[in-house]
Design a protein around this motif. Structure first.
Motif, PDB file in Angstrom:
ATOM      1  N   VAL A 138       0.849  -1.196   0.000  1.00  0.00           N
ATOM      2  CA  VAL A 138       0.000   0.000   0.000  1.00  0.00           C
ATOM      3  C   VAL A 138       0.881   1.241   0.000  1.00  0.00           C
ATOM      4  N   ASN A 139       0.671   2.117  -0.965  1.00  0.00           N
ATOM      5  CA  ASN A 139       1.372   3.407  -1.031  1.00  0.00           C
ATOM      6  C   ASN A 139       0.376   4.549  -0.998  1.00  0.00           C
ATOM      7  N   LYS A 140       0.906   5.749  -0.823  1.00  0.00           N
ATOM      8  CA  LYS A 140       0.088   6.962  -0.863  1.00  0.00           C
ATOM      9  C   LYS A 140       0.115   7.549  -2.268  1.00  0.00           C
ATOM     10  N   GLY A 141      -1.012   8.082  -2.702  1.00  0.00           N
ATOM     11  CA  GLY A 141      -1.088   8.780  -3.974  1.00  0.00           C
ATOM     12  C   GLY A 141      -1.604  10.197  -3.776  1.00  0.00           C
ATOM     13  N   TYR A 142      -1.110  11.130  -4.608  1.00  0.00           N
ATOM     14  CA  TYR A 142      -1.485  12.540  -4.467  1.00  0.00           C
ATOM     15  C   TYR A 142      -1.665  13.182  -5.843  1.00  0.00           C
ATOM     16  N   ARG A 143      -2.511  14.195  -5.885  1.00  0.00           N
ATOM     17  CA  ARG A 143      -2.532  15.150  -6.990  1.00  0.00           C
ATOM     18  C   ARG A 143      -2.880  16.511  -6.402  1.00  0.00           C
ATOM     19  N   ILE A 144      -1.998  17.469  -6.614  1.00  0.00           N
ATOM     20  CA  ILE A 144      -2.214  18.847  -6.164  1.00  0.00           C
ATOM     21  C   ILE A 144      -2.638  19.673  -7.372  1.00  0.00           C
ATOM     22  N   GLU A 145      -3.881  20.114  -7.395  1.00  0.00           N
ATOM     23  CA  GLU A 145      -4.372  20.984  -8.470  1.00  0.00           C
ATOM     24  C   GLU A 145      -4.311  22.410  -7.938  1.00  0.00           C
ATOM     25  N   MET A 146      -3.209  23.084  -8.254  1.00  0.00           N
ATOM     26  CA  MET A 146      -2.847  24.326  -7.576  1.00  0.00           C
ATOM     27  C   MET A 146      -3.602  25.545  -8.098  1.00  0.00           C
ATOM     28  N   ASN A 147      -3.532  25.756  -9.399  1.00  0.00           N
ATOM     29  CA  ASN A 147      -4.117  26.980  -9.954  1.00  0.00           C
ATOM     30  C   ASN A 147      -4.485  26.756 -11.413  1.00  0.00           C
ATOM     31  N   SER A 148      -5.723  27.105 -11.773  1.00  0.00           N
ATOM     32  CA  SER A 148      -6.198  26.906 -13.155  1.00  0.00           C
ATOM     33  C   SER A 148      -6.614  28.223 -13.803  1.00  0.00           C
ATOM     34  N   ALA A 149      -6.045  29.328 -13.345  1.00  0.00           N
ATOM     35  CA  ALA A 149      -6.462  30.636 -13.858  1.00  0.00           C
ATOM     36  C   ALA A 149      -6.166  30.800 -15.342  1.00  0.00           C
ATOM     37  N   ILE A 150      -5.038  30.249 -15.818  1.00  0.00           N
ATOM     38  CA  ILE A 150      -4.676  30.477 -17.221  1.00  0.00           C
ATOM     39  C   ILE A 150      -4.811  29.214 -18.075  1.00  0.00           C
ATOM     40  N   GLY A 151      -5.283  28.121 -17.490  1.00  0.00           N
ATOM     41  CA  GLY A 151      -5.467  26.901 -18.265  1.00  0.00           C
ATOM     42  C   GLY A 151      -5.635  25.705 -17.361  1.00  0.00           C
ATOM     43  N   PRO A 152      -5.851  24.519 -17.956  1.00  0.00           N
ATOM     44  CA  PRO A 152      -5.993  23.308 -17.143  1.00  0.00           C
ATOM     45  C   PRO A 152      -4.710  23.034 -16.353  1.00  0.00           C
ATOM     46  N   TYR A 153      -4.869  22.352 -15.231  1.00  0.00           N
ATOM     47  CA  TYR A 153      -3.703  22.026 -14.409  1.00  0.00           C
ATOM     48  C   TYR A 153      -2.697  21.248 -15.250  1.00  0.00           C
ATOM     49  N   LYS A 154      -1.418  21.552 -15.071  1.00  0.00           N
ATOM     50  CA  LYS A 154      -0.355  20.881 -15.831  1.00  0.00           C
ATOM     51  C   LYS A 154       0.862  20.724 -14.943  1.00  0.00           C
ATOM     52  N   GLY A 155       1.373  19.514 -14.853  1.00  0.00           N
ATOM     53  CA  GLY A 155       2.554  19.261 -14.046  1.00  0.00           C
ATOM     54  C   GLY A 155       2.783  17.773 -13.897  1.00  0.00           C
ATOM     55  N   GLY A 156       3.981  17.410 -13.516  1.00  0.00           N
ATOM     56  CA  GLY A 156       4.401  16.026 -13.539  1.00  0.00           C
ATOM     57  C   GLY A 156       3.855  15.166 -12.411  1.00  0.00           C
ATOM     58  N   ILE A 157       4.089  13.866 -12.576  1.00  0.00           N
ATOM     59  CA  ILE A 157       3.842  12.865 -11.539  1.00  0.00           C
ATOM     60  C   ILE A 157       5.202  12.311 -11.135  1.00  0.00           C
ATOM     61  N   ARG A 158       5.471  12.283  -9.834  1.00  0.00           N
ATOM     62  CA  ARG A 158       6.761  11.832  -9.309  1.00  0.00           C
ATOM     63  C   ARG A 158       6.567  10.585  -8.461  1.00  0.00           C
ATOM     64  N   PHE A 159       7.332   9.534  -8.763  1.00  0.00           N
ATOM     65  CA  PHE A 159       7.353   8.331  -7.934  1.00  0.00           C
ATOM     66  C   PHE A 159       8.717   8.262  -7.241  1.00  0.00           C
ATOM     67  N   HIS A 160       8.728   8.496  -5.930  1.00  0.00           N
ATOM     68  CA  HIS A 160       9.997   8.501  -5.175  1.00  0.00           C
ATOM     69  C   HIS A 160       9.671   8.379  -3.696  1.00  0.00           C
ATOM     70  N   PRO A 161      10.490   7.673  -2.913  1.00  0.00           N
ATOM     71  CA  PRO A 161      10.203   7.524  -1.483  1.00  0.00           C
ATOM     72  C   PRO A 161      10.070   8.832  -0.717  1.00  0.00           C
ATOM     73  N   SER A 162      10.687   9.910  -1.225  1.00  0.00           N
ATOM     74  CA  SER A 162      10.652  11.204  -0.526  1.00  0.00           C
ATOM     75  C   SER A 162       9.352  11.966  -0.741  1.00  0.00           C
ATOM     76  N   VAL A 163       8.499  11.494  -1.638  1.00  0.00           N
ATOM     77  CA  VAL A 163       7.287  12.249  -1.976  1.00  0.00           C
ATOM     78  C   VAL A 163       6.376  12.395  -0.759  1.00  0.00           C
ATOM     79  N   ASN A 164       5.992  13.635  -0.489  1.00  0.00           N
ATOM     80  CA  ASN A 164       5.020  13.934   0.562  1.00  0.00           C
ATOM     81  C   ASN A 164       4.267  15.194   0.165  1.00  0.00           C
ATOM     82  N   LEU A 165       3.346  15.616   1.010  1.00  0.00           N
ATOM     83  CA  LEU A 165       2.497  16.756   0.676  1.00  0.00           C
ATOM     84  C   LEU A 165       3.302  18.038   0.511  1.00  0.00           C
TER      85      LEU A 165
END
Length: 445
Positions: free
Chosen positions: A73-100
């Protein structure tokens, strides 16, 4: 207490135990708050406060079965930060250091970076604490399918378009896309970094590294110099570092170092095209360690558990990970008379290191400007998907060059101080203005 201190105190109260996010916000706020004070149009609108608060945070569990039949079991995240100028865009990172904290800092930075590209893309970031190292292809496929089984509900070609990042290359993107296609029952440009066979773009793997060098080229041309004959110290040995080295060599530069998490190699004769090809095969196909370079090329040196910033050079390119350049590393670079530090990674320099760069008189570019080539080319992939077209390698490369030149011009416009350019200030303000204008036009939403 100053306005900046009050702002950061509030950020820390609202987002406790998130040091990377605090650092990213403070770096931006140092430039933006004075700019807001000087421009009545942006006052009393809580614009930076709104940009620093994610529009949506998605957190979920990712259960999967390993090759031994054990449930993980792992944790999964998606941060949708700001959509003022277009749809959310940014990478997905798989790494043990990933946190909020790390993902919020990356999504916050991505908002400004995407704005600088002038393409219609908002800011987002996602990932998991899953570590693909040492996993079989079957395990990685099962994990990616489980990850997408939840994520697919929240993304789409006009909503949120993820890409790759650390630990997520073409293999992982393929597995993620295949599962999205099955669940959504549609073939759309919902992910970038895809294979050429199913909607990917030429130059995408090279884009971030090439873009860093195009930015260096613009910085040097502005002061009447060129890359030809300059020596480079580069950290990292992944895509960004490899292709930054490739383009630097092509333009006449001399690359002295590359690194991984275990240490770095130093080749005083320079890493040429043949040597770089060996490194690409070593890291991409064999998934080996950088120290194996010295077994192939005996004149090179390997420094275990060290970083390359003490080596003399003209240009330093941190292309590995966040906060890899500490205060003492920055001082070594300054003492060695390095002409420019140009970031290829996201926030690779600490606040103390950045202050040394800016006070020493060297040229310094933050990653949100100089490493924007990757997301810019992701944006070009989105355009090709929308038009159902494939542009040639030369066309994509020229568009990438043009975008990096435009980003440089924006940094010059907003960062000019007499004859000098404060690239950090210029990048922060240029990124802010476009997002702020869109938010003002759309009301309080």
């Amino acid at each position: 207490m100053s306005l900046l201190e009050k702002f950061i105190q509030k950020i820390k109260e609202n987002n406790p135990n998130e040091p990377e996010f605090h650092q990213a916000v403070e770096e931006i706020a140092e430039s933006i708050l004075p700019f807001i004070e000087e421009n009545e149009r942006y006052q009393n609108k809580k614009l930076l406060e709104r940009i620093a608060e994610p529009e949506r945070i998605i957190m979920f569990r990712v259960p999967w079965v390993d090759d031994q039949g054990e449930i993980q079991v792992n944790k999964g995240y998606r941060i949708e930060m700001n959509s003022a100028i277009g749809p959310y865009k940014g990478g997905i990172r798989f790494h043990p250091s990933v946190n909020l904290s790390i993902l919020k800092f990356l999504a916050f930075e991505q908002t400004f970076k995407n704005s600088l590209t002038t393409l219609p893309m908002g800011g987002g970031k996602g990932g998991s604490n899953f570590d693909p190292k040492g996993k079989s292809d079957a395990e990685i496929m099962r994990f990616c399918q489980s990850f997408m089984a939840e994520l697919y509900r929240h993304i789409g070609p006009n909503t949120d378009i993820p890409a790759g990042d650390i630990g997520v290359g073409s293999r992982e993107i393929g597995y993620l896309f295949g599962m999205y296609k099955k669940l959504a029952n549609e073939f759309t440009g919902v992910l970038t970094g895809k294979g050429l066979e199913y909607g990917g773009s030429l130059i995408r793997p090279e884009a971030t590294g090439y873009g860093v060098i195009y930015f260096v080229q613009n910085m040097l041309e502005r002061i009447g110099e060129s890359i030809d004959g300059k020596s480079f110290v580069i950290s990292g040995s992944g895509n960004v570092a490899q292709f930054a080295a490739e383009k630097a060599i092509e333009l006449g530069g001399k690359v002295l170092t590359l690194s991984d998490s275990s240490g770095y190699i130093y080749d005083e004769n320079g890493i040429d095209e043949e040597k770089l090809e060996f490194i690409k095969q070593l890291k991409n196909e064999k998934r080996g360690r950088i120290k194996e370079y010295t077994e192939q090329y005996n004149d090179a040196q390997y420094f275990e558990d060290e970083k390359p910033w003490g080596q003399k050079c003209d240009i330093a390119l941190p292309c590995a990970t966040q906060n890899e350049i500490q205060k003492e590393d920055a001082q070594k670079l300054a003492d060695n008379g390095v002409q420019a530090v140009v970031e290829g990674a996201n926030m690779p320099s600490t606040s103390e290191a950045i202050h040394i760069f800016r006070n020493s008189g060297m040229l310094y570019s933050p990653g949100k400007a100089s490493n924007a080539g990757g997301v810019a080319t992701s944006g070009l992939e989105m355009s090709q998907n929308s038009l159902s077209l494939n542009w040639s390698r030369e066309e994509v490369d020229q568009r990438l060059k043009d975008i990096m030149t435009d980003i440089h011009e924006q940094c010059v416009k907003y960062g000019k101080k007499g004859d000098e350019i404060d690239y950090m200030k210029g990048a922060n303000i240029a990124g802010f203005v476009k997002v702020a204008e869109a938010m003002l036009a759309q009301g309080v939403v």
